[in-house]
Design a protein around this motif. Structure first.
Motif, PDB file in Angstrom:
ATOM      1  N   LEU A  15       6.045 116.571 -52.055  1.00  0.00           N
ATOM      2  CA  LEU A  15       6.907 115.466 -52.480  1.00  0.00           C
ATOM      3  C   LEU A  15       7.207 114.498 -51.334  1.00  0.00           C
ATOM      4  CD1 LEU A  15       9.409 117.143 -54.982  1.00  0.00           C
ATOM      5  CD2 LEU A  15       7.110 116.246 -55.382  1.00  0.00           C
TER       6      LEU A  15
ATOM      7  N   ARG B 153      14.270 110.222 -60.708  1.00  0.00           N
ATOM      8  CA  ARG B 153      13.586 109.875 -59.468  1.00  0.00           C
ATOM      9  C   ARG B 153      13.959 110.860 -58.360  1.00  0.00           C
ATOM     10  NH1 ARG B 153      10.718 105.657 -60.429  1.00  0.00           N
ATOM     11  NH2 ARG B 153      11.380 104.068 -61.925  1.00  0.00           N
ATOM     12  N   TRP B 154      12.938 111.240 -57.594  1.00  0.00           N
ATOM     13  CA  TRP B 154      13.138 112.091 -56.423  1.00  0.00           C
ATOM     14  C   TRP B 154      12.829 111.280 -55.176  1.00  0.00           C
ATOM     15  CZ3 TRP B 154      10.506 113.239 -52.107  1.00  0.00           C
ATOM     16  CH2 TRP B 154      11.012 114.267 -51.303  1.00  0.00           C
ATOM     17  N   TYR B 155      13.642 111.440 -54.143  1.00  0.00           N
ATOM     18  CA  TYR B 155      13.377 110.844 -52.843  1.00  0.00           C
ATOM     19  C   TYR B 155      14.103 111.692 -51.802  1.00  0.00           C
ATOM     20  CZ  TYR B 155      17.894 108.844 -54.132  1.00  0.00           C
ATOM     21  OH  TYR B 155      19.189 108.690 -54.576  1.00  0.00           O
TER      22      TYR B 155
ATOM     23  N   VAL C 190      17.928 112.813 -51.911  1.00  0.00           N
ATOM     24  CA  VAL C 190      18.550 112.655 -53.224  1.00  0.00           C
ATOM     25  C   VAL C 190      19.492 113.833 -53.485  1.00  0.00           C
ATOM     26  CG1 VAL C 190      16.723 113.860 -54.495  1.00  0.00           C
ATOM     27  CG2 VAL C 190      18.125 112.143 -55.664  1.00  0.00           C
TER      28      VAL C 190
ATOM     29  N   LEU D 107       9.894 119.939 -58.756  1.00  0.00           N
ATOM     30  CA  LEU D 107      10.535 120.623 -57.637  1.00  0.00           C
ATOM     31  C   LEU D 107      10.230 122.107 -57.757  1.00  0.00           C
ATOM     32  CD1 LEU D 107      14.014 118.854 -57.516  1.00  0.00           C
ATOM     33  CD2 LEU D 107      12.419 119.029 -55.604  1.00  0.00           C
TER      34      LEU D 107
ATOM     35  N   GLU E 183      17.953 119.955 -59.851  1.00  0.00           N
ATOM     36  CA  GLU E 183      17.507 118.702 -60.452  1.00  0.00           C
ATOM     37  C   GLU E 183      18.209 117.534 -59.770  1.00  0.00           C
ATOM     38  OE1 GLU E 183      16.900 120.414 -65.004  1.00  0.00           O
ATOM     39  OE2 GLU E 183      18.815 119.512 -64.430  1.00  0.00           O
ATOM     40  N   PRO E 184      17.513 116.392 -59.615  1.00  0.00           N
ATOM     41  CA  PRO E 184      18.160 115.221 -59.023  1.00  0.00           C
ATOM     42  C   PRO E 184      19.297 114.705 -59.900  1.00  0.00           C
ATOM     43  CG  PRO E 184      15.774 114.994 -58.991  1.00  0.00           C
ATOM     44  CD  PRO E 184      16.083 116.164 -59.861  1.00  0.00           C
TER      45      PRO E 184
ATOM     46  N   LEU F 295      21.061 116.821 -55.348  1.00  0.00           N
ATOM     47  CA  LEU F 295      20.538 117.795 -56.303  1.00  0.00           C
ATOM     48  C   LEU F 295      21.682 118.625 -56.869  1.00  0.00           C
ATOM     49  CD1 LEU F 295      17.443 119.122 -54.285  1.00  0.00           C
ATOM     50  CD2 LEU F 295      17.421 117.408 -56.121  1.00  0.00           C
TER      51      LEU F 295
END
Length: 211
Positions: free
Chosen positions: A70, A95-97, A100, A58, A112-113, A102
Motif C-alpha cells: 500500500l 481511501r487509504w493513505y 489515515v 488491508l 478500516e479507514p 483506522l
C-alpha cells in the motif's frame, strides 16, 4: 495433498488456514516485499498510469501482506482504496493513505479507514481490483474466507469486455490444480493472480503467464 481429491469448502478452508498459520514470519516478510514489487512491475507493464485508483485491501494476520504494497502504491502516485464491511455482508470502499485514521470494524476482525465511503460506482473505469483469498485453482476459482463479502460485491460490478479485472494475491503454493476444492456458481472467479513469483492470467479457464 492428492491432486485428485476435491476438498469440500469447510475442509479446504481449514487446510489452507492451517498452512498459512505455519508459514514462518521471515517468509511472510519476504513475500510482502515481493508482492509490492510484483504489483508495481505489473502495473507498469499493463500501462496503468500513476493517478489511477487501485482498490486493494488491508492485510490481517497471515494473509499475503499489503503493509509494504500500500505505501509503495502511494509512493508511485496511485490512489488506494480499501474495503469496508457493511451490514448484509456488503462492501463499501474508503481511501487509504499513510497516516489515515483506522478503526476496528464492528463486523470483522480488521481495521478500516475512517472517512468517506464509496459504493460499487467507484470501480467504474478502473482497470483492476486486488483482493485476498485463501487459495485459487488453475482455472481461476477462488477459495475465500466464507463471509461472502467479495462474492456479493463482485457480482454487483458491470460485465463486459472493459470491466474491472479481478486479481487475487496469494502465496505461490496457494495456486493449486483445478479440482482441488469445491466451488459454486456463486463464487466469483478471478481473472488473474499475483504471487511473489509473478503474475498469472486466466483466460477461458486456461492459465496464461504474462507479466
Amino acid at each position: 495433498m492428492e491432486k485428485q481429491t476435491r476438498l469440500d469448502k469447510e475442509t479446504a478452508r481449514a487446510y489452507f488456514r492451517a498452512r498459512r498459520s505455519e508459514r514462518p514470519a521471515e517468509e511472510r516478510l519476504r513475500a510482502g516485499t515481493a508482492f509490492a514489487q510484483q504489483v508495481l512491475d505489473g502495473l507498469r507493464q499493463l500501462k496503468i498510469p500513476a493517478g489511477t485508483t487501485v482498490p486493494a485491501y488491508l492485510s490481517v494476520g497471515s494473509e499475503p501482506s499489503t503493509r509494504t504494497l500500500l505505501p509503495a502504491l502511494e509512493d508511485a502516485g496511485y490512489d488506494v482504496v480499501v474495503p469496508i464491511c457493511e451490514p448484509g455482508y456488503r462492501l463499501s470502499w474508503a481511501r487509504w493513505y499513510t497516516g489515515v485514521e483506522l478503526a476496528r470494524s464492528p463486523r470483522a476482525w480488521v481495521d478500516e479507514p475512517v472517512g468517506e465511503r464509496f459504493g460499487p460506482e467507484i470501480m467504474a473505469g478502473l482497470p483492476l481490483l486486488l483482493i485476498p483469498g485463501l487459495a485459487v485453482d488453475s482455472a481461476g476459482n477462488r477459495m475465500g474466507q466464507g463471509g461472502g463479502y467479495y462474492d456479493r460485491f463482485l457480482a454487483s460490478l458491470p460485465a463486459g469486455a472493459d470491466r474491472t479485472k479481478i486479481v487475487g494475491l496469494f502465496y505461490s503454493d496457494e495456486v493449486v490444480p483445478s479440482g482441488t476444492f469445491e466451488f459454486t456458481t456463486l463464487d466469483a472467479p478471478l481473472d488473474g493472480v499475483v504471487t511473489p513469483d509473478g503474475w498469472t492470467w486466466f483466460s477461458s479457464r486456461t492459465v496464461r503467464n504474462t507479466v
